[in-house]
Design a protein around this motif. Structure first.
Motif, PDB file in Angstrom:
ATOM      1  N   MET A  41      36.571  36.554  36.465  1.00  0.00           N
ATOM      2  CA  MET A  41      37.245  37.814  36.205  1.00  0.00           C
ATOM      3  C   MET A  41      38.356  37.962  37.234  1.00  0.00           C
ATOM      4  SD  MET A  41      34.164  40.390  37.431  1.00  0.00           S
ATOM      5  CE  MET A  41      34.951  41.844  36.759  1.00  0.00           C
ATOM      6  N   PRO A  42      39.313  38.842  36.999  1.00  0.00           N
ATOM      7  CA  PRO A  42      40.418  38.950  37.965  1.00  0.00           C
ATOM      8  C   PRO A  42      39.906  39.275  39.359  1.00  0.00           C
ATOM      9  CG  PRO A  42      40.937  40.136  35.948  1.00  0.00           C
ATOM     10  CD  PRO A  42      39.499  39.740  35.844  1.00  0.00           C
ATOM     11  N   PRO A  43      40.507  38.692  40.387  1.00  0.00           N
ATOM     12  CA  PRO A  43      40.083  39.029  41.741  1.00  0.00           C
ATOM     13  C   PRO A  43      40.373  40.496  42.047  1.00  0.00           C
ATOM     14  CG  PRO A  43      42.111  37.750  41.789  1.00  0.00           C
ATOM     15  CD  PRO A  43      41.633  37.735  40.378  1.00  0.00           C
TER      16      PRO A  43
ATOM     17  N   LEU B 176      27.747  38.727  32.974  1.00  0.00           N
ATOM     18  CA  LEU B 176      28.536  39.502  32.011  1.00  0.00           C
ATOM     19  C   LEU B 176      28.496  38.881  30.615  1.00  0.00           C
ATOM     20  CD1 LEU B 176      31.701  40.253  34.209  1.00  0.00           C
ATOM     21  CD2 LEU B 176      29.768  41.768  33.746  1.00  0.00           C
ATOM     22  N   ASP B 177      28.191  37.586  30.535  1.00  0.00           N
ATOM     23  CA  ASP B 177      28.079  36.925  29.232  1.00  0.00           C
ATOM     24  C   ASP B 177      26.979  37.544  28.379  1.00  0.00           C
ATOM     25  OD1 ASP B 177      29.976  35.177  30.265  1.00  0.00           O
ATOM     26  OD2 ASP B 177      28.529  33.585  30.689  1.00  0.00           O
TER      27      ASP B 177
ATOM     28  N   ILE C 240      30.694  39.115  45.520  1.00  0.00           N
ATOM     29  CA  ILE C 240      31.716  40.016  46.058  1.00  0.00           C
ATOM     30  C   ILE C 240      32.725  39.221  46.894  1.00  0.00           C
ATOM     31  CG2 ILE C 240      32.128  42.006  47.557  1.00  0.00           C
ATOM     32  CD1 ILE C 240      29.294  42.987  46.815  1.00  0.00           C
ATOM     33  N   ARG C 241      32.200  38.251  47.650  1.00  0.00           N
ATOM     34  CA  ARG C 241      33.103  37.438  48.490  1.00  0.00           C
ATOM     35  C   ARG C 241      34.054  36.622  47.619  1.00  0.00           C
ATOM     36  NH1 ARG C 241      36.449  35.293  50.160  1.00  0.00           N
ATOM     37  NH2 ARG C 241      36.818  34.112  52.080  1.00  0.00           N
ATOM     38  N   ILE C 242      33.569  36.095  46.491  1.00  0.00           N
ATOM     39  CA  ILE C 242      34.434  35.357  45.573  1.00  0.00           C
ATOM     40  C   ILE C 242      35.515  36.269  45.006  1.00  0.00           C
ATOM     41  CG2 ILE C 242      34.489  34.278  43.283  1.00  0.00           C
ATOM     42  CD1 ILE C 242      33.634  32.348  45.364  1.00  0.00           C
ATOM     43  N   TRP C 243      35.127  37.483  44.616  1.00  0.00           N
ATOM     44  CA  TRP C 243      36.098  38.424  44.035  1.00  0.00           C
ATOM     45  C   TRP C 243      37.235  38.749  45.002  1.00  0.00           C
ATOM     46  CZ3 TRP C 243      31.723  42.218  42.224  1.00  0.00           C
ATOM     47  CH2 TRP C 243      31.147  41.735  41.052  1.00  0.00           C
TER      48      TRP C 243
END
Length: 337
Positions: free
Chosen positions: A61-63, A280-281, A50-53
């Protein structure tokens, strides 16, 4: 009219997440349309990603956009439905986000219905995509362990690491964990059945690995990065495998130029396979993992602890505790609404 309370991302965090980076609002939900559900959030998974997003950096994936609900996986209970496949009282899991209700077509929301009687907290801890499924695919598909090999996992008392070691043992491997503090190490060895655990806060990690892995390391399940990862690389066996799940030691420094790994030449010298992966892969194989993980849980062969925080408004503190490196938590971090 039903409402949903939401945390929106209002600015990009610099370092640790600040309350000023979030906006708390309440919105009214419209009447249900045809084929829709409205569900009340009951449990939320709190995960380092979540922190990366939240950061506007290259990622898988898009932030999270500024003004968007903070993204996260959770469980919700259906409280109204015009959909023939979902009834009031059904439990569903999806990317709910930091909000108290969701509404829409369950297909568009990506809802997965949980089997009747499922404990939602333990589902998130042992079977959910960011815990059990991550451990399952990261270990078996990327790590490719063979019976008798040595598997090392750091953050071994956490949500994913604690399951990796148990799965390695089920596969006939030697499981060695790395965790911070005697309480966590005791949990890893005495309760979860790892063969050894190295306390990185109170002993030299390299010396601990030499002691616990006399025949070297065949599989590294990497969650942390930094100096610990360097010590592991130095002790990898020829043709070993590194399953790169996370680098949580740098998540609050997203966007900075971080050093290392300093021992990257060992990838060449020991002919290592190093592969990152994202859960997700494996979306088309979730059912496979859920069935196997669920069976092991039912048989008492796989377990986890919950580290529970209470209430919707505790979500920011839960993420800060998880990513900040200050947590004394053992097991899976969740918030119960």
């Amino acid at each position: 009219m039903p409402t949903s309370r939401q945390f929106l991302l209002s600015s990009r965090p610099e370092g640790e997440l600040s309350d000023d980076d979030l906006e708390l609002r309440e919105v009214e939900l419209p009447e249900l349309g045809e084929g829709e559900i409205r569900a009340r959030t009951t449990w939320m998974s709190v995960d380092p990603t979540i922190r990366i997003w939240m950061s506007d950096i290259p990622q898988y994936m898009p932030p999270i956009a500024i003004g968007e609900v903070v993204r996260s996986i959770g469980v919700a209970e259906v409280e109204a439905s015009t959909h023939p496949g979902f009834a009031v009282g059904d439990q569903v899991s999806t990317m709910i986000g930091w909000q108290t209700r969701i509404q829409g077509k369950p297909e568009a929301l990506g809802c997965m219905k949980l089997p009747e009687g499922t404990d939602p907290g333990m589902f998130l801890a042992t079977v959910g995509p960011t815990s059990g499924m991550t451990a399952y695919f990261g270990l078996f598909d990327i790590g490719e362990p063979k019976p008798g090999e040595t598997v090392v996992v750091d953050a071994a008392a956490g949500a994913v690491g604690s399951l990796v070691g148990q799965l390695a043992k089920l596969h006939g491997c030697r499981a060695v964990g790395i965790a911070g503090g005697p309480e966590k190490c005791a949990y890893v060895t005495e309760e979860l059945g790892f063969d050894a655990c190295i306390d990185y806060k109170n002993e030299d990690v390299g010396a601990g690995l030499d002691r616990a892995c006399p025949d070297g390391i065949d599989v590294c399940f990497e969650n942390v990065g930094g100096p610990i990862f360097d010590e592991i690389l130095l002790r990898m066996n020829n043709f070993g495998r590194v399953s790169l799940c996370g680098m949580v030691s740098g998540y609050n420094r997203a966007g900075e130029q971080l050093p290392g790994p300093y021992q990257f030449p060992m990838v060449l010298m020991r002919r290592l396979k190093v592969q990152g992966f994202i859960i997700l892969d494996y979306a088309d194989r979730y059912a496979e993992a859920a069935a196997k993980l669920g069976a092991w849980v039912a048989q008492g062969k796989l377990e986890s602890r919950l580290h529970v925080r209470e209430g919707f408004e505790s979500l920011p503190d839960a993420l800060r505790e998880l990513v900040g490196g200050k947590s004394a938590k053992i097991g899976k971090m969740v918030v119960r609404f």
